[in-house]
Motif scaffolding. Structure first.
Motif, PDB file in Angstrom:
ATOM      1  N   ALA A   1      36.176   9.379  -3.866  1.00  0.00           N
ATOM      2  CA  ALA A   1      36.941   9.967  -4.964  1.00  0.00           C
ATOM      3  C   ALA A   1      38.253   9.218  -5.149  1.00  0.00           C
ATOM      4  N   ALA A   2      38.710   9.151  -6.387  1.00  0.00           N
ATOM      5  CA  ALA A   2      40.009   8.544  -6.685  1.00  0.00           C
ATOM      6  C   ALA A   2      41.028   9.643  -6.967  1.00  0.00           C
ATOM      7  N   VAL A   3      42.174   9.519  -6.345  1.00  0.00           N
ATOM      8  CA  VAL A   3      43.336  10.346  -6.682  1.00  0.00           C
ATOM      9  C   VAL A   3      44.381   9.388  -7.234  1.00  0.00           C
ATOM     10  N   THR A   4      44.648   9.499  -8.530  1.00  0.00           N
ATOM     11  CA  THR A   4      45.562   8.582  -9.203  1.00  0.00           C
ATOM     12  C   THR A   4      46.799   9.351  -9.644  1.00  0.00           C
ATOM     13  N   VAL A   5      47.964   8.837  -9.300  1.00  0.00           N
ATOM     14  CA  VAL A   5      49.225   9.463  -9.695  1.00  0.00           C
ATOM     15  C   VAL A   5      50.070   8.412 -10.399  1.00  0.00           C
ATOM     16  N   GLY A   6      50.116   8.532 -11.722  1.00  0.00           N
ATOM     17  CA  GLY A   6      51.005   7.715 -12.534  1.00  0.00           C
ATOM     18  C   GLY A   6      52.017   8.647 -13.166  1.00  0.00           C
ATOM     19  N   THR A   7      52.097   8.645 -14.492  1.00  0.00           N
ATOM     20  CA  THR A   7      52.926   9.637 -15.171  1.00  0.00           C
ATOM     21  C   THR A   7      52.395  11.036 -14.890  1.00  0.00           C
ATOM     22  N   SER A   8      51.073  11.196 -15.044  1.00  0.00           N
ATOM     23  CA  SER A   8      50.394  12.443 -14.693  1.00  0.00           C
ATOM     24  C   SER A   8      49.555  12.170 -13.451  1.00  0.00           C
ATOM     25  N   ALA A   9      48.593  13.030 -13.165  1.00  0.00           N
ATOM     26  CA  ALA A   9      47.777  12.851 -11.971  1.00  0.00           C
ATOM     27  C   ALA A   9      46.378  13.384 -12.225  1.00  0.00           C
ATOM     28  N   ALA A  10      45.423  12.920 -11.426  1.00  0.00           N
ATOM     29  CA  ALA A  10      44.041  13.380 -11.561  1.00  0.00           C
ATOM     30  C   ALA A  10      43.274  13.076 -10.286  1.00  0.00           C
ATOM     31  N   VAL A  11      42.182  13.806 -10.084  1.00  0.00           N
ATOM     32  CA  VAL A  11      41.214  13.525  -9.029  1.00  0.00           C
ATOM     33  C   VAL A  11      39.848  13.451  -9.696  1.00  0.00           C
ATOM     34  N   ARG A  12      39.049  12.388  -9.384  1.00  0.00           N
ATOM     35  CA  ARG A  12      37.838  12.139 -10.151  1.00  0.00           C
ATOM     36  C   ARG A  12      36.756  11.486  -9.295  1.00  0.00           C
ATOM     37  N   LEU A  13      35.504  11.741  -9.685  1.00  0.00           N
ATOM     38  CA  LEU A  13      34.327  11.079  -9.112  1.00  0.00           C
ATOM     39  C   LEU A  13      33.515  10.454 -10.237  1.00  0.00           C
ATOM     40  N   VAL A  14      32.987   9.257 -10.012  1.00  0.00           N
ATOM     41  CA  VAL A  14      32.098   8.586 -10.961  1.00  0.00           C
ATOM     42  C   VAL A  14      30.667   8.659 -10.450  1.00  0.00           C
ATOM     43  N   GLN A  15      29.729   8.888 -11.363  1.00  0.00           N
ATOM     44  CA  GLN A  15      28.301   8.894 -11.027  1.00  0.00           C
ATOM     45  C   GLN A  15      27.545   8.080 -12.069  1.00  0.00           C
ATOM     46  N   ALA A  16      26.462   7.448 -11.642  1.00  0.00           N
ATOM     47  CA  ALA A  16      25.600   6.701 -12.551  1.00  0.00           C
ATOM     48  C   ALA A  16      24.665   7.677 -13.258  1.00  0.00           C
ATOM     49  N   VAL A  17      24.873   7.865 -14.546  1.00  0.00           N
ATOM     50  CA  VAL A  17      24.012   8.709 -15.387  1.00  0.00           C
ATOM     51  C   VAL A  17      23.852   7.986 -16.722  1.00  0.00           C
ATOM     52  N   PRO A  18      22.747   7.275 -16.936  1.00  0.00           N
ATOM     53  CA  PRO A  18      22.583   6.537 -18.188  1.00  0.00           C
ATOM     54  C   PRO A  18      22.399   7.461 -19.372  1.00  0.00           C
ATOM     55  N   ALA A  19      22.644   6.936 -20.556  1.00  0.00           N
ATOM     56  CA  ALA A  19      22.448   7.686 -21.788  1.00  0.00           C
ATOM     57  C   ALA A  19      21.040   8.265 -21.807  1.00  0.00           C
ATOM     58  N   GLY A  20      20.944   9.548 -22.131  1.00  0.00           N
ATOM     59  CA  GLY A  20      19.657  10.224 -22.158  1.00  0.00           C
ATOM     60  C   GLY A  20      19.235  10.812 -20.831  1.00  0.00           C
ATOM     61  N   GLY A  21      19.926  10.441 -19.736  1.00  0.00           N
ATOM     62  CA  GLY A  21      19.582  10.952 -18.417  1.00  0.00           C
ATOM     63  C   GLY A  21      20.062  12.370 -18.213  1.00  0.00           C
ATOM     64  N   GLU A  22      19.450  13.053 -17.254  1.00  0.00           N
ATOM     65  CA  GLU A  22      19.822  14.432 -16.944  1.00  0.00           C
ATOM     66  C   GLU A  22      21.199  14.460 -16.287  1.00  0.00           C
ATOM     67  N   LEU A  23      22.082  15.270 -16.826  1.00  0.00           N
ATOM     68  CA  LEU A  23      23.433  15.380 -16.278  1.00  0.00           C
ATOM     69  C   LEU A  23      23.439  16.327 -15.084  1.00  0.00           C
ATOM     70  N   PRO A  24      24.150  15.995 -14.005  1.00  0.00           N
ATOM     71  CA  PRO A  24      24.263  16.929 -12.876  1.00  0.00           C
ATOM     72  C   PRO A  24      24.984  18.197 -13.309  1.00  0.00           C
ATOM     73  N   PRO A  25      24.713  19.338 -12.639  1.00  0.00           N
ATOM     74  CA  PRO A  25      25.452  20.575 -12.964  1.00  0.00           C
ATOM     75  C   PRO A  25      26.963  20.350 -12.856  1.00  0.00           C
ATOM     76  N   LEU A  26      27.699  20.971 -13.764  1.00  0.00           N
ATOM     77  CA  LEU A  26      29.146  20.785 -13.826  1.00  0.00           C
ATOM     78  C   LEU A  26      29.845  22.077 -13.434  1.00  0.00           C
ATOM     79  N   PRO A  27      30.635  22.080 -12.335  1.00  0.00           N
ATOM     80  CA  PRO A  27      31.378  23.289 -11.954  1.00  0.00           C
ATOM     81  C   PRO A  27      32.277  23.764 -13.089  1.00  0.00           C
ATOM     82  N   GLY A  28      32.454  25.076 -13.172  1.00  0.00           N
ATOM     83  CA  GLY A  28      33.127  25.672 -14.310  1.00  0.00           C
ATOM     84  C   GLY A  28      34.571  25.272 -14.502  1.00  0.00           C
ATOM     85  N   GLN A  29      35.264  24.812 -13.443  1.00  0.00           N
ATOM     86  CA  GLN A  29      36.683  24.476 -13.557  1.00  0.00           C
ATOM     87  C   GLN A  29      36.934  22.979 -13.708  1.00  0.00           C
ATOM     88  N   LEU A  30      35.858  22.183 -13.821  1.00  0.00           N
ATOM     89  CA  LEU A  30      36.012  20.733 -13.901  1.00  0.00           C
ATOM     90  C   LEU A  30      35.553  20.218 -15.256  1.00  0.00           C
TER      91      LEU A  30
END
Length: 467
Positions: free
Chosen positions: A250-279
Motif C-alpha cells: 500500500a502507498a501512503v502519500t502525504v503532499g498537500t493532502s494525504a491518502a492511503v491506496r492499493l492498486v489491483q490489476a482489473v482490465p476493462a470489462g473484468g469483474e471488480l472486487p467487492p468495495l468496502p462501504g467507506q472506501l
C-alpha cells in the motif's frame, strides 16, 4: 528517448524531464506555484487561465534550459475531481472547483441513487459533494450564463495546447460519473448530474495520443513530434511512482493532502472486487484500478503550523518533536478542510484536545501529525480486509521527505506492518511516465525505496523543492 512528465497539482504546476527508464534528469525541472482561493465557507477554487499560464511558463523555462531535447513522450499526473463550466465558445464561466471545495450540496428534492450500494460498487463513488453528480447541478444553479459543457481543469489546459484533449478513464473515474467496469459514462450518474454525453468530455480510447497545435509546436519545436498520453489521476500516479502496484503493498502519500491506496490489476470489462462501504475506487488506466481513502489534511497541517505557531526550526524542531513523542498529550482531529468522501463534515471541523498551560506549539504540531497517522491506520485496516493480512507500506510525498519524525510516527501507527520510504519526491510524475510507457507492473521493482529513518532524504531532482 526522454519523457516530459507534468505534475498538474492543486498547489503547483511542475514539469520535469525523465530518461527512458523514468529516472529524473538532474536539474531538468520547472515549477510554478498556483494561487488556490480558499475561504471559511469551504471555497477551494483555481483560476483556469492563470493555471494555463503557469504551465506555459514551465514549458518555456524547460525549453530555454535546453531540457526538451529528445523528448518523444509527454505524460501527466493530474488532480482528480476538478470541474470547470464552459460557455458555448469554450470559455470559462467561472473558477475551477477543486477537490478542496466543500460548498456543493444536492439540490432540494433531488432523489439520489435508486440503490446507493449498487451505485457505489459500479462507480466507486457516492452521491457526494466531491463528485460531478452533485457538483454539476449546484454549478448550474449558480451560473450567470448558459453552460455549454463541463470539463476538468486538465482537459481545459491541455485542450488549449493540443489538437484534442479527451478525458482519460483515470480522470473520468474521479468525476463519479464513470462505470468502472464498462468504462462508459454511467447512465444513472449522468441523470443525477443532469447532463448528457454531449456536455461531457469525450473519453480517451486505449493508447490515445495527442499532438501540440501548430502554433504551440512553433513555440516549442522540440515537442513538435512528441506524443502526449492520456493523463493519470494524481493518486493513481503516486501509487505507481511509489512502487505500490499490487495488493501486497500500500502507498501512503502525504503532499498537500494525504491518502492511503492499493492498486489491483482489473482490465476493462473484468469483474471488480467487492468495495468496502467507506472506501472509494477509481481507475489507473484501462488495466488497473486503485482503491483507498483520502484526507483534506496532509502537508498543509505543517504549513498551517509554520504560518501560525512560533515553531523552532531545523534540528531544534526535530529534537523537540522527539521529546514530545515520549509524552504525547495533545490529541487532534486534523480535518481542518472538512471530510473527503464519503464523509460530509464541513471545512473547519478540526479539533485540538488535551490542552493545558504547559502545551507548546510543538505539542500542537505533533498532535496534528499523529492524528492523521491514526486516520490512515484505520482506513488501511479496511483496505486489507479483502486480502491475506497486513500489507507492506511505502511512504511518499513531499511532506514525508521533509519530516523524519513524521515518517517515524507512521511507523508506530501502522505497526506491525513493514513500513518503508520512497525517497524520490516526484512520485506522481514518475508514476505517470510508467503508466504512459506501459510499465505499471515493473514499478514494483523501482529503486529509491529504503528505510524510514534516513534523517535527510536526498532529492533526486536537483533544485526540486519538497511538496
Amino acid at each position: 528517448m526522454n519523457i516530459l512528465a507534468l505534475d498538474l497539482g492543486t498547489s503547483s504546476v511542475r514539469g520535469l524531464v525523465l530518461d527512458a527508464d523514468a529516472t529524473p534528469r538532474p536539474g531538468a525541472l520547472a515549477r510554478r506555484k498556483v494561487r488556490l482561493r480558499t475561504g471559511e465557507d469551504g471555497t477551494g477554487t483555481l483560476d483556469g487561465r492563470a493555471y494555463l499560464a503557469c504551465l506555459v511558463e514551465c514549458l518555456d523555462e524547460l525549453a530555454a534550459g535546453g531540457h526538451l531535447r529528445d523528448v518523444e513522450l509527454v505524460a501527466a499526473s493530474a488532480q482528480w475531481h476538478s470541474v470547470l463550466p464552459l460557455d458555448a465558445a469554450g470559455e470559462p464561466l467561472g473558477p475551477v472547483l477543486t477537490w478542496m471545495d466543500t460548498r456543493p450540496e444536492p439540490l432540494p428534492g433531488a432523489p439520489g441513487p435508486v440503490d446507493p450500494e449498487a451505485y457505489h460498487q459500479r462507480t466507486g463513488t457516492w452521491w457526494h459533494r466531491c463528485y460531478w453528480s452533485v457538483r454539476l447541478p449546484w454549478l448550474r444553479e449558480r451560473a450567470g450564463a448558459p453552460i455549454g459543457r463541463f470539463v476538468g481543469l486538465v482537459e481545459y489546459v491541455l485542450g488549449a495546447l493540443l489538437d484534442e484533449a479527451p478525458m482519460s478513464v483515470s480522470l473520468a473515474s474521479g468525476t463519479g460519473l464513470l462505470d468502472l467496469r464498462r468504462l462508459e459514462w454511467d447512465v444513472e450518474a449522468c441523470e443525477l448530474a443532469g447532463v448528457g454525453p454531449e456536455q461531457l468530455p469525450a473519453l480517451a480510447p486505449r493508447q490515445w495520443h495527442g499532438r501540440l497545435r501548430p502554433e504551440h509546436a512553433r513555440r516549442w519545436p522540440q515537442l513538435a513530434g512528441a506524443r502526449w498520453t492520456a493523463p493519470v489521476g494524481d493518486g493513481a500516479a503516486s501509487n505507481v511512482g511509489s512502487g505500490c502496484v499490487d495488493a501486497s503493498r500500500a502507498a501512503v502519500t502525504v503532499g498537500t493532502s494525504a491518502a492511503v491506496r492499493l492498486v489491483q490489476a482489473v482490465p476493462a470489462g473484468g469483474e471488480l472486487p467487492p468495495l468496502p462501504g467507506q472506501l472509494w475506487r477509481y481507475r489507473v488506466d484501462h488495466e488497473h484500478v486503485v482503491t483507498g481513502a483520502a484526507y483534506s489534511s496532509g502537508g498543509n497541517l505543517y504549513a498551517w503550523a509554520t504560518r501560525n505557531l512560533r515553531l523552532p526550526e531545523g534540528a531544534e524542531l526535530d529534537a523537540a518533536l522527539a521529546r514530545t513523542a515520549r509524552d504525547l498529550r495533545v490529541r487532534a482531529d486534523p480535518r481542518f478542510g472538512g471530510d473527503r468522501p464519503p464523509g460530509v463534515a464541513p471545512a473547519g471541523s478540526g479539533e485540538l484536545r488535551g490542552l493545558s498551560f504547559g502545551t507548546t506549539a510543538v505539542d500542537l504540531l505533533a498532535g496534528l501529525m499523529t492524528g492523521l497517522c491514526r486516520l490512515v491506520a484505520d482506513d488501511l485496516t479496511l483496505l486489507e480486509s479483502g486480502g491475506d493480512g497486513p500489507t507492506e507500506v511505502v511512504l511518499g510525498g513531499g511532506a514525508m521527505a521533509g519530516s523524519a519524525w513524521w515518517r517515524a510516527a507512521f511507523v508506530d501507527a501502522l505497526a506491525p506492518r513493514s513500513v518503508r520510504y520512497q525517497r524520490n519526491p516526484e512520485v506522481g510524475a514518475t508514476g505517470a511516465a510508467l503508466v504512459a510507457t506501459g510499465r505499471v507492473a515493473a514499478a514494483a521493482d523501482l529503486a529509491g525505496i529504503g528505510r524510514t529513518d534516513e534523517p535527510h532524504a536526498p532529492n533526486t531532482v536537483a533544485g526540486a523543492p519538497p511538496g
